[in-house]
Structure formats: C-alpha cells, structure tokens
Design a protein around this motif. Structure first.
Motif, short mmCIF file in Angstrom:
data_model
loop_
_atom_site.label_atom_id
_atom_site.label_comp_id
_atom_site.label_asym_id
_atom_site.label_seq_id
_atom_site.Cartn_x
_atom_site.Cartn_y
_atom_site.Cartn_z
N LYS A 127 13.12 28.84 116.81
CA LYS A 127 13.75 28.40 118.05
C LYS A 127 13.17 29.12 119.26
O LYS A 127 13.02 28.54 120.33
N SER A 128 12.88 30.40 119.10
CA SER A 128 12.41 31.20 120.24
C SER A 128 10.91 31.49 120.21
O SER A 128 10.32 31.73 121.26
N LEU A 129 10.28 31.45 119.03
CA LEU A 129 8.87 31.81 118.90
C LEU A 129 7.95 30.63 118.69
O LEU A 129 6.72 30.77 118.77
N GLY A 130 8.49 29.47 118.38
CA GLY A 130 7.64 28.35 118.06
C GLY A 130 7.18 28.41 116.61
O GLY A 130 7.41 29.39 115.90
N PRO B 64 15.66 30.98 112.11
CA PRO B 64 16.11 31.61 113.37
C PRO B 64 14.97 31.91 114.33
O PRO B 64 15.17 31.89 115.55
N SER B 65 13.76 32.17 113.79
CA SER B 65 12.63 32.55 114.65
C SER B 65 11.99 31.37 115.35
O SER B 65 11.47 31.50 116.45
N ALA C 219 6.82 31.77 114.41
CA ALA C 219 7.77 31.91 113.30
C ALA C 219 7.05 32.18 112.00
O ALA C 219 7.49 32.99 111.18
N GLU D 74 23.39 43.94 121.94
CA GLU D 74 23.08 42.58 121.53
C GLU D 74 21.88 42.54 120.58
O GLU D 74 21.84 41.77 119.65
N TRP D 75 20.87 43.40 120.84
CA TRP D 75 19.69 43.37 119.98
C TRP D 75 19.99 43.84 118.57
O TRP D 75 19.20 43.61 117.64
#
Length: 498
Positions: A359-362, A356-357, A366, A128-129
């Motif tokens: 969403k998960s990193l803030g 894309p970043s 990002a 997945e990674w």
C-alpha cells in the motif's frame, strides 16, 4: 490456509526446514562422501549410506516422536483444562529444546517473556512507529544480531531456525492483536504454550495462533480415522528424500566420473580443445545441479518430517502441507517455486509483510522489503541475503515480463497458470504449440536458476558454521555468474519491450 496459491514474489530459501539442522546433530561412522572415490555397488550403497542414514536419523527423531504423541494425548484428553494443556505444551517444548538445542533455551525464554511484556504495554504509551509487528521485530532482530556476533558459528547455525520460528510467531500475534484490538491479546498461558509448542518449535513450520488454540476444539471423525495413515505417508516420503539427498545424488553423479569420460573422448574421438572446454563446462553445471538437488531434497526431507509431526499431533490436514516437490523440480516459473517451497512461510510473508507494505511502497518496494525481512529473520548472513535478494529480483522480472507477454499476445504464458476451465486467454498450451514452447522455455530457465542458486548450499565442511561471503562469490565465479547475466538480459528484454 486460505489463499495460499496467490501469486507473490517471495519466499524463504533455507529456513529451518533444512537437513543441515538435523545433520549437525547426527554423527555417522562412515564418511560416504570421502569413500565415494569410485562408484559403489548397490549393496555397498545400501550398507554404507542408506542403512546408517535411515537408522541414525530415525533414532535421532525418536524423542521428538514420543513428545509429539504425548502432546496429542493431551490435546484429546477432556479431563484437563485449557490452562493445564498450555502449561503441558510449554513443558514438552522446553524438553525438546533442551534435548536438541539446549544452547538456545535461555535466549528463547528471555525473548518470549520480553515479547509478551511488550505486547502488554498499552498502545497509548507506544509511539505510532512501534505499533504492530515492528515492536516485536526489533527485539527479534536484536536477539538475532546477538547470536550472530557473540555465539560460536557452529552453535548459531544450529539455533538459527528455532529462533526464526519463535520470532515469526511473536510478530504474527503482535500484528493480529494490533489489527483486532488489545482485548484479543492471548493470556500468558496460551501465549507460552503457542510459542513453546513442542511440535513446531524445532523444525517448524510456522502455524497460526488460531490453529494452535483450536486444537482442542476440533472433532473431525474422518480426520481421526486417517491421521495414522497420513503420518506414516509423510514419514515415508521424508525418508525417501533423505536417501536421495544423502546417498542417491552422490551415487548417480560421481565427482570423478568426468575423468574416465574425458579420457575415452580424448583417445577415441580426439576431443578438440573447444569441445573439451564445452565438456568441462557441462560437467561443472552437472555437479551444480547435483549439489542443488541434494539441498532441495534435504529441504523436502525436513518438510515432510514436520508435516508428519503436525498430523501426528492433531493439527488439521489443511495446515500440514508444507512443500510440493513436483512444483519445484518441474516448475512453471520461479514464482511457483517460491510459493511451494515453504507454503506456511509464504503465507506468513504474504499476510504480515507483503500486503501491508504494498500500500505504501508499491509492488517492487513490497517485494524488496519482504525478501529483506526474510533474510534478516534467517540471520545476518551474506549468503542467505544474497540468494534471497537475488531470487526476489529474478521472480519480479520474470513475473512482470510474462504478465506483459500474456497481455500482449492474449496467451496463457503468465507465471501462474490459469485453471483449464477458467482460462480466458485465446491461446494456451492445449491449443497452440508456441505457447507450450514458451512455457517450456521459462520452466527450463527456472531450473537453470535453481541449480545456480542451490549450489551455494553444498555439503562442504563450511555448512557446519554457515556459508561465508567468499564461499558465495567463489561458487558463483566458478560458473561465470551465468545466472546473473541471464537475469540481466531478461530484464533488458522486459525494459525494451515495456
């Protein structure tokens, strides 16, 4: 390109769109910088700098221009199939690389074939990674590390931008393919034609695979009539900026001009020690501005050369705008600078890294990862990383502070200016003087930071091998790390009133 004006906090600072890439391949018989001990006359400037610079550069670019014209003929020739067109695009690209940066040819061939083989691996065999652009980014980073540590510095400095453009193309295809399904993977011929496209493989910029693939489908009659005029216009602007970078900045801001001025001040008005210190400080900043201006105009030169080649090759006008000098030389904010410094690179970072970043990193994470990836793509170089990460911190703090001030006072003082007809703020620069003054102050602060950061890319002998750690620290130390202190103070103000 859609949405290129969206406010973000990142961009590249040195890309391959830099005069250094060209300067390393052009030899001048006359060393203008050394001969500039005394200010030349306009005739001497024309004879010893303007003429050799423009002539030698034009002669150097002729093979690239001829190859671009040949590429355009293939684009508009209906008698060859798409498969043959892609093969001819590869041939032209390999000729350009062999002619200008032959040291990178084998590395690029290996990288392109290896990256396509990775894209062809079914998803079920990849963890997945490894999905998306990461599976291409890691081999790209490996190639960059190999060049950084095993190549001669002078050679690697010439190849840096070419490999970066190739990596950006491969990563964008990997992410697009991953998001839309494996059935969208380009065939080997179109992939090679896109990667080795002779129009963009040397100076860039990054163009999407879609723009490349649709070249033979475009049939815009208005554009067909004006493409020569647009190409000539871009070429003319490129040589204007070349003359400014090579000649006019050194002619206007002479290194030894402070000696005569200081002597006059000492004997005429008995300049005190305090005033003398202030004067020398002013002179150092003036020279910093000169070197930064020379670097920026060299970037404008390469950008407009690339724009001229894009239009000349048949790419749409919408993808030919690479840089907007007025928004950089007279900026509203640093955010505006990083958007218009390299619009295709800005779009690539925003689309494939920042969005894309976030969403998960803030937002802050990002911004950090975007500038970090931009630094890695430029090479494992301390100066580039220091400048880019510093710029990322500056733009983030400025954006947050100005957004907060805009909300608090209902004033149009945010980093991105509102459209005049759509501005919803109660106060703006047209109806309130203090709003104008705040925006003016932030514009001056942006110019101050640009002079400080651009000073790193001076015209010293170090530029041929890349700038080192000590060069960066020494340059900033000469100015007392003033820009960093100002940025820290700006952050403290934001933190206190948050």
């Amino acid at each position: 390109m859609e949405d290129v004006g969206a406010t973000v906090f990142y961009d590249d600072e040195d890309g391959c769109l830099d005069y250094e890439c060209l300067h390393n391949n052009v030899e001048y018989d006359y060393d203008y910088a050394e001969a500039n001990a005394e200010k030349e006359t306009l005739y001497e400037l024309y004879q010893y700098c303007l003429t050799p610079s423009l002539y030698d550069t034009g002669h150097y670019l002729l093979p690239l221009l001829g190859s671009t014209l040949l590429f355009r003929l293939f684009v508009h020739t209906p008698y060859i199939s798409d498969k043959i067109f892609h093969i001819l695009s590869v041939v032209i690209g390999i000729f350009i690389i062999q002619h200008y940066v032959q040291e990178s040819l084998i590395i690029l061939v290996v990288f392109v074939l290896f990256s396509y083989s990775i894209l062809c691996v079914p998803k079920k065999y990849i963890y997945e990674w490894g999905h998306g652009g990461i599976r291409i980014f890691l081999p790209s980073l490996l190639i960059i590390a190999y060049c950084e540590f095993l190549m001669q510095p002078i050679i690697w400095h010439k190849l840096r931008s070419v490999i970066m453009i190739m990596a950006m193309k491969a990563i964008s295809i990997a992410i697009d393919t991953n998001s839309s399904g494996s059935n969208n993977l380009p065939d080997i011929y179109s992939y090679l034609g896109y990667m080795f496209c002779g129009v963009t493989c040397l100076f860039g910029p990054w163009v999407s695979f879609k723009d490349y693939f649709l070249l033979r489908c475009s049939n815009n009659q208005t554009y067909t009539k004006w493409w020569i005029t647009c190409s000539i216009g871009y070429a003319f602007l490129s040589f204007v900026f070349l003359s400014i970078s090579n000649c006019w900045t050194q002619w206007i801001f002479v290194d030894n001009s402070w000696k005569s001025v200081s002597t006059i001040f000492k004997y005429v008005i008995f300049l005190s020690n305090v005033k003398e210190i202030l004067f020398f400080s002013y002179f150092r900043w003036l020279m910093a501005y000169r070197d930064a201006l020379s670097f920026r105009t060299s970037h404008f030169f390469i950008s407009y050369v690339a724009s001229a080649l894009l239009v000349f090759a048949g790419f749409p006008l919408s993808s030919s705008t690479i840089v907007k000098p007025l928004y950089i030389e007279f900026p509203r904010s640093l955010v505006q600078v990083v958007i218009y410094w390299n619009i295709p690179m800005h779009y690539w970072l925003k689309t494939y890294i920042f969005r894309p970043s976030i969403k998960s990193l803030g937002k802050f994470g990002a911004v950090t990862i975007t500038y970090l990836i931009s630094s890695l793509l430029h090479g494992l170089n301390f100066q580039l990383a220091a400048v880019l990460l510093t710029l990322g911190f500056y733009t983030f703090v400025e954006f947050q502070l100005r957004a907060m001030l805009a909300d608090t006072f209902d004033a149009c003082v945010a980093s991105k200016q509102c459209a005049k007809q759509k501005c919803t703020h109660k106060y703006n620069s047209y109806n309130c003087w203090w709003v104008f003054m705040i925006n003016f102050a932030f514009a001056g602060l942006a110019m101050f930071h640009l002079a400080y950061l651009g000073l790193m890319f001076d015209t010293s002998d170090v530029q041929e091998t890349g700038y080192s750690y000590s060069h960066t620290i020494n340059k900033w130390a000469e100015l007392g790390f003033a820009s960093h202190w100002v940025a820290l103070a700006t952050y403290c103000i934001y933190f206190l009133i948050k």
